[in-house]
Write a protein that holds these residues in place. Structure first.
Motif, PDB file in Angstrom:
ATOM      1  N   ARG A   1       0.833  -1.208   0.000  1.00 11.60           N
ATOM      2  CA  ARG A   1       0.000   0.000   0.000  1.00 11.60           C
ATOM      3  C   ARG A   1       0.869   1.260   0.000  1.00 11.60           C
ATOM      4  N   GLU A   2       0.174   2.371  -0.224  1.00 14.75           N
ATOM      5  CA  GLU A   2       0.827   3.691  -0.245  1.00 14.75           C
ATOM      6  C   GLU A   2       2.067   3.679  -1.136  1.00 14.75           C
ATOM      7  N   MET A   3       1.932   3.083  -2.297  1.00 21.65           N
ATOM      8  CA  MET A   3       3.066   2.980  -3.211  1.00 21.65           C
ATOM      9  C   MET A   3       3.319   4.302  -3.919  1.00 21.65           C
ATOM     10  N   LYS A   4       4.598   4.634  -4.028  1.00 19.22           N
ATOM     11  CA  LYS A   4       5.026   5.862  -4.691  1.00 19.22           C
ATOM     12  C   LYS A   4       6.269   5.569  -5.519  1.00 19.22           C
ATOM     13  N   LEU A   5       6.487   6.404  -6.479  1.00 25.87           N
ATOM     14  CA  LEU A   5       7.713   6.363  -7.271  1.00 25.87           C
ATOM     15  C   LEU A   5       8.595   7.517  -6.821  1.00 25.87           C
ATOM     16  N   ARG A   6       9.740   7.170  -6.269  1.00 26.36           N
ATOM     17  CA  ARG A   6      10.669   8.198  -5.782  1.00 26.36           C
ATOM     18  C   ARG A   6      11.726   8.459  -6.845  1.00 26.36           C
ATOM     19  N   ILE A   7      11.759   9.700  -7.342  1.00 26.55           N
ATOM     20  CA  ILE A   7      12.696  10.100  -8.390  1.00 26.55           C
ATOM     21  C   ILE A   7      13.844  10.868  -7.748  1.00 26.55           C
ATOM     22  N   GLU A   8      15.059  10.423  -8.018  1.00 23.42           N
ATOM     23  CA  GLU A   8      16.251  11.105  -7.506  1.00 23.42           C
ATOM     24  C   GLU A   8      16.633  12.203  -8.483  1.00 23.42           C
ATOM     25  N   ALA A   9      16.218  13.434  -8.180  1.00 25.08           N
ATOM     26  CA  ALA A   9      16.505  14.578  -9.039  1.00 25.08           C
ATOM     27  C   ALA A   9      17.654  15.390  -8.441  1.00 25.08           C
ATOM     28  N   PRO A  10      18.337  16.195  -9.261  1.00 26.81           N
ATOM     29  CA  PRO A  10      19.449  17.004  -8.732  1.00 26.81           C
ATOM     30  C   PRO A  10      19.040  17.913  -7.590  1.00 26.81           C
ATOM     31  N   GLY A  11      17.787  18.397  -7.596  1.00 28.42           N
ATOM     32  CA  GLY A  11      17.343  19.284  -6.539  1.00 28.42           C
ATOM     33  C   GLY A  11      16.757  18.576  -5.336  1.00 28.42           C
ATOM     34  N   GLY A  12      16.753  17.260  -5.326  1.00 27.91           N
ATOM     35  CA  GLY A  12      16.188  16.489  -4.229  1.00 27.91           C
ATOM     36  C   GLY A  12      15.269  15.403  -4.755  1.00 27.91           C
ATOM     37  N   THR A  13      14.705  14.624  -3.840  1.00 28.91           N
ATOM     38  CA  THR A  13      13.833  13.525  -4.252  1.00 28.91           C
ATOM     39  C   THR A  13      12.414  14.012  -4.478  1.00 28.91           C
ATOM     40  N   VAL A  14      11.733  13.333  -5.406  1.00 30.88           N
ATOM     41  CA  VAL A  14      10.345  13.648  -5.732  1.00 30.88           C
ATOM     42  C   VAL A  14       9.549  12.361  -5.628  1.00 30.88           C
ATOM     43  N   ASP A  15       8.447  12.369  -4.866  1.00 27.89           N
ATOM     44  CA  ASP A  15       7.573  11.207  -4.723  1.00 27.89           C
ATOM     45  C   ASP A  15       6.296  11.425  -5.513  1.00 27.89           C
ATOM     46  N   ILE A  16       5.944  10.447  -6.342  1.00 29.01           N
ATOM     47  CA  ILE A  16       4.733  10.519  -7.164  1.00 29.01           C
ATOM     48  C   ILE A  16       3.902   9.280  -6.867  1.00 29.01           C
ATOM     49  N   PRO A  17       2.625   9.431  -6.521  1.00 32.03           N
ATOM     50  CA  PRO A  17       1.787   8.251  -6.241  1.00 32.03           C
ATOM     51  C   PRO A  17       1.643   7.366  -7.490  1.00 32.03           C
ATOM     52  N   VAL A  18       1.564   6.059  -7.254  1.00 32.37           N
ATOM     53  CA  VAL A  18       1.339   5.087  -8.327  1.00 32.37           C
ATOM     54  C   VAL A  18       0.275   4.103  -7.863  1.00 32.37           C
ATOM     55  N   ARG A  19      -0.320   3.435  -8.840  1.00 27.41           N
ATOM     56  CA  ARG A  19      -1.314   2.412  -8.497  1.00 27.41           C
ATOM     57  C   ARG A  19      -1.094   1.180  -9.359  1.00 27.41           C
ATOM     58  N   ALA A  20      -1.362   0.030  -8.762  1.00 23.12           N
ATOM     59  CA  ALA A  20      -1.154  -1.240  -9.459  1.00 23.12           C
ATOM     60  C   ALA A  20      -2.281  -1.471 -10.455  1.00 23.12           C
ATOM     61  N   ARG A  21      -1.897  -1.893 -11.672  1.00 16.33           N
ATOM     62  CA  ARG A  21      -2.876  -2.195 -12.721  1.00 16.33           C
ATOM     63  C   ARG A  21      -2.566  -3.566 -13.296  1.00 16.33           C
ATOM     64  N   ALA A  22      -3.375  -4.564 -12.915  1.00 15.46           N
ATOM     65  CA  ALA A  22      -3.151  -5.914 -13.425  1.00 15.46           C
ATOM     66  C   ALA A  22      -3.344  -5.981 -14.932  1.00 15.46           C
ATOM     67  N   ASP A  23      -4.272  -5.159 -15.472  1.00 10.59           N
ATOM     68  CA  ASP A  23      -4.521  -5.181 -16.908  1.00 10.59           C
ATOM     69  C   ASP A  23      -3.399  -4.530 -17.698  1.00 10.59           C
ATOM     70  N   LYS A  24      -2.495  -3.822 -17.019  1.00 12.36           N
ATOM     71  CA  LYS A  24      -1.335  -3.210 -17.669  1.00 12.36           C
ATOM     72  C   LYS A  24      -0.042  -3.956 -17.354  1.00 12.36           C
ATOM     73  N   GLY A  25      -0.043  -4.736 -16.296  1.00 11.70           N
ATOM     74  CA  GLY A  25       1.156  -5.480 -15.940  1.00 11.70           C
ATOM     75  C   GLY A  25       2.148  -4.693 -15.124  1.00 11.70           C
ATOM     76  N   GLY A  26       1.672  -3.720 -14.338  1.00 12.91           N
ATOM     77  CA  GLY A  26       2.615  -2.971 -13.518  1.00 12.91           C
ATOM     78  C   GLY A  26       1.935  -1.804 -12.830  1.00 12.91           C
ATOM     79  N   TYR A  27       2.740  -0.821 -12.450  1.00 13.59           N
ATOM     80  CA  TYR A  27       2.253   0.375 -11.761  1.00 13.59           C
ATOM     81  C   TYR A  27       2.157   1.530 -12.740  1.00 13.59           C
ATOM     82  N   MET A  28       1.085   2.304 -12.594  1.00 10.81           N
ATOM     83  CA  MET A  28       0.908   3.489 -13.421  1.00 10.81           C
ATOM     84  C   MET A  28       0.939   4.735 -12.554  1.00 10.81           C
ATOM     85  N   ILE A  29       1.469   5.809 -13.116  1.00  9.64           N
ATOM     86  CA  ILE A  29       1.527   7.082 -12.415  1.00  9.64           C
ATOM     87  C   ILE A  29       0.107   7.521 -12.073  1.00  9.64           C
TER      88      ILE A  29
END
Length: 806
Positions: free
Chosen positions: A363-391
């Motif tokens: 639960r509470e899954m996020k994508l953490r992006i390591e950017a030069p100015g710091g980390t950025v967290d973006i929520p994601v959700r699981a999609r079985a019909d897509k085969g992975g997580y979508m933004i």
């Protein structure tokens, strides 16, 4: 003993043979198919508290010692039947639980302490099992005695019940997704069903996708028993079979003699568990296993038989998550290539954990992006019909270049760190061809790999020639982060081309100038023998080769010959020194400006060969005046030469060796194999007979020979000069005047003289049959032939017509 319906166990401990035997024995007494688990039973509400955090049971993959668990019966307001709620902690197969590990509550009472169970997982507990039994005297004691008397059997049954519930959750997730997509685009189900099956680790009934579009969804939903489950995170029921292939188990369980008629992937009649529960059954109580559907704190019980309130009363059995160390899923990235972080529909493909789509454990899954100015967290959700997580949220503006991102969230109570991904964001920059410069050839499709600022974010690629209409080009991103293209040049003429790249994110289009050429030379390899100052380039269309670079040495083309479909081009070092083994590849330059790489192979030194002796055998002169030839260097086209040669090094001569004779440019050559024209004298000497007629009418000038062996050929050695002779029919000289020379092919004479002053030069292209020249002081005229200008040839003035060559 009353009929018992229970979970289909495929426990490895009992093995396939016991299960199959029990199935066959029970089949005789039971001809009807078992009822599916589609009856709604009582409900529960369960929460778990750990470390000050409370989660609903649907978010708890496993329990831990010290967890506080609240279990509340969730009955409708008009519930009239009274059920006793019983909990039992289990320690293991060899340790009966303590008496106080078995607790009960009376949900019909008003006080919370009486109507709900507030439990704390005791130290050493491994399983928790819940029972609901119609209120009757002695029920609690009977259940406690059964659990404490056979703890190991209840441990196994609880594990199977919990696993079957998870398998059922995956099947429900598949069916829910199919129903959701049923009314979408007609062709969409054909593509989404395999993705769903792969995401949820299910074996799809492929026959359904072969039906007409309108029947596909109904087929997939109707035959649930055809969907075989396989879980890579927790052992699936089919994978727990010990000592036999899964296919055999499916065949056994699919026979009506086994009492089933079909294989249910998650539930059925378990003869082993039936025997276990049957041992505890008595005229008062009958155990009835149930599956749990968990949604938030709610737990819905699914039954395959209606509970009995008359004797024997039914005991509903529900398994809870195991009490064990946290075991997060082995989630893996399903791609190695970079992904474009600017895509609004960014998909992060994953595999290895089908439960992420069927449960709320992760639960509470996020994508953490390591950017030069710091980390950025973006929520994601699981999609079985897509085969992975979508933004599932906006991506911050201003990100550019190549960045690293990682999935993270919570697995139950604990932090979870998922796989990493390589992201690219649109960036302006130049594009270039990756690796070796590619030669694009018109008239065919050309694969090409390019490097650029952000290949994953390329929205479209086009190619055009001049002002022609641009052609769309399909592009994919490789694991190395390059843009792989196939340029459609079948109908494109040779010439300059322009590739244009459009990226997401409003970046200005970029372009790359390339050129399409006509069919290029084919380069097979450059062969160099140790000690040689030259190498042999093999391939096709080698007439287009302008030069080559080998290390720091420059090679220039010398002679080109064709052997069947293969060209052989001799290339010599410009500095005249022997080539050394300093590199494995050479760069070949073509006349149209292209540069190609070719492999270089070094081999052992060539065999050495030297000329020993030559003997000229004159041919028939016919009618006319014969020319006088001095020495053995000049070979007339009407004569014959016998020569011998010695092999200076290497093994002894064999019948496979041969002598090759060719003109200086190697355009004309002839092979002399061992036979009448080539004979071996001893171990290292050969004697050859050369008939110029075998070289053909186009051969003239210096001849060379070499020894050819299976291991290679020797260097070329000078042999003789082949000259075509004019045919002189008469020479008439006045006593004090000039001589009149008559004959044929007089154009083969370059000069003729009498020894007095400058000789007469015969004009190029002379076609006459008469030459007038001053009378010589002696009895001979001196000739210089065009084919052998350095050799001495004389024409007798008063020689008889049949004079032999001297």
């Amino acid at each position: 003993m009353p009929q018992i319906r229970s979970l289909h166990s495929v426990s490895a401990r009992h093995g396939l043979l016991c299960a199959a035997g029990a199935l066959l024995l029970a089949g005789a007494a039971r001809a009807a198919d078992p009822a599916p688990f589609d009856l709604s039973g009582p409900g529960l509400r369960i929460t778990v508290t750990r470390g000050g955090m409370t989660l609903p049971i649907a978010q708890v993959p496993s329990l831990a010692e010290g967890d506080r668990i609240r279990v509340v019966a969730d009955f409708p307001t008009d519930q009239r039947a009274r059920f006793l709620l019983v909990s039992a902690f289990l320690q293991g197969a060899t340790n009966p639980p303590a008496k106080d590990w078995v607790r009960s509550a009376e949900p019909w009472k008003k006080k919370d302490k009486d109507r709900q169970l507030d439990l704390e997982v005791p130290k050493g507990a491994r399983q928790l099992v819940l029972f609901l039994v119609p209120e009757s005297g002695g029920a609690l004691g009977a259940i406690s005695d059964a659990v404490r008397g056979r703890p190991g059997e209840f441990v196994r049954a609880t594990q199977d019940l919990n696993q079957a519930s998870l398998d059922r959750a995956r099947l429900d997730a598949f069916m829910t997704a199919i129903r959701t997509q049923e009314n979408s685009h007609p062709e969409y189900l054909r593509s989404v069903a395999p993705v769903l099956a792969r995401s949820l680790s299910m074996k799809l009934n492929e026959d359904c996708l072969g039906k007409v579009i309108e029947s596909q969804a109904a087929c997939l939903l109707e035959h649930r028993e055809a969907l075989v489950l396989a879980d890579v995170h927790t052992s699936s029921l089919t994978e727990t079979l010990a000592g036999a292939p899964v296919d055999l188990a499916l065949q056994l369980s699919s026979t009506r003699e086994a009492g089933m008629g079909y294989y249910s992937p998650y539930i059925g009649v378990i003869r082993d568990i039936a025997r276990v529960f049957g041992a505890f059954s008595n005229p008062q109580l009958d155990y009835l296993p149930s599956l749990t559907q968990r949604q938030g704190a709610g737990v819905a019980l699914l039954l395959n038989a209606a509970p009995s309130f008359a004797k024997p009363r039914s005991v509903l059995v529900a398994g809870m998550p195991a009490i064990e160390a946290n075991s997060p899923p082995r989630l893996r990235a399903a791609v190695d290539r970079p992904l474009c972080g600017a895509r609004p529909d960014l998909l992060l493909p994953v595999d290895g954990a089908p439960l992420i789509y069927a449960t709320d454990y992760l639960r509470e899954m996020k994508l953490r992006i390591e950017a030069p100015g710091g980390t950025v967290d973006i929520p994601v959700r699981a999609r079985a019909d897509k085969g992975g997580y979508m933004i599932d949220g906006p991506v911050p503006a201003g990100l550019s270049g190549k960045l690293t991102a990682r999935l993270h969230g919570l697995w139950g109570f604990d932090p979870f760190e998922g796989p990493a991904f390589r992201l690219e964001f649109p960036t302006a920059g130049e594009w270039r061809i990756a690796g070796e410069p590619a030669s694009l050839v018109s008239g065919r499709d050309n694969p090409l790999e390019l490097e650029g600022p952000s290949p994953a974010c390329v929205a479209s690629v086009t190619v055009r020639r001049g002002n022609d209409q641009p052609l769309a080009v399909g592009a994919t991103v490789t694991d190395a982060g390059r843009l792989a293209l196939t340029l459609p040049l079948k109908d494109v003429r040779p010439g300059p081309l322009t590739l244009e790249f459009r990226q997401l994110g409003g970046i200005d289009p970029a372009s790359l100038a390339v050129r399409a050429y006509a069919q290029a030379s084919r380069l097979d390899g450059l062969l160099v023998h140790a000690g040689d100052r030259f190498g042999t380039l093999s391939g096709q269309r080698l007439d287009q080769v302008a030069g080559a670079s080998f290390g720091e040495r420059e090679l220039r083309p010398l002679t080109l010959r064709r052997e069947g479909d293969i060209d052989r081009l001799t290339m010599a070092a410009e500095d005249g020194a022997a080539l050394e083994d300093v590199a494995s590849r050479a760069r070949v330059r073509l006349k149209d400006g292209r540069s190609l790489s070719v492999s270089v192979s070094f081999e052992a030194p060539r065999p050495g060969v030297s000329l020993l002796q030559r003997t000229l055998k004159p041919g028939r002169s016919g009618s006319g005046v014969a020319l006088a030839i001095r020495g053995e260097q000049l070979l007339p086209d009407t004569g014959q030469m016998v020569f011998s040669a010695r092999v200076n090094d290497g093994p002894r001569l064999t019948a496979k060796d041969r002598i090759e004779i060719a003109t200086a440019d190697e355009d004309v050559h002839v092979d002399l194999p061992v036979g009448p024209d080539l004979q071996i004298q001893g171990n290292d000497i050969v004697v050859a007979v050369l008939d110029p007629g075998k070289l053909g009418p186009a051969a003239f000038g210096p001849l060379q020979f070499r020894l050819v062996r299976e291991t290679g050929a020797s260097d070329w050695q000078p042999l003789a000069t082949l000259a075509r002779l004019p045919r002189i029919t008469s020479v008439d000289c006045a006593p004090a005047g000039e001589c009149v020379v008559k004959g044929e092919r007089l154009f083969l004479i370059e000069t003729i003289g009498s020894g007095k002053g400058k000789p007469l030069t015969i004009a190029e292209g002379f076609t006459g049959d008469t030459i007038r020249v001053s009378r010589p002081a002696g009895d001979r005229l001196a000739l210089r032939l065009r084919d052998a200008p350095g050799e001495e040839v004389t024409l007798p003035v008063r020689a008889p017509p049949s004079a032999a060559v001297k």
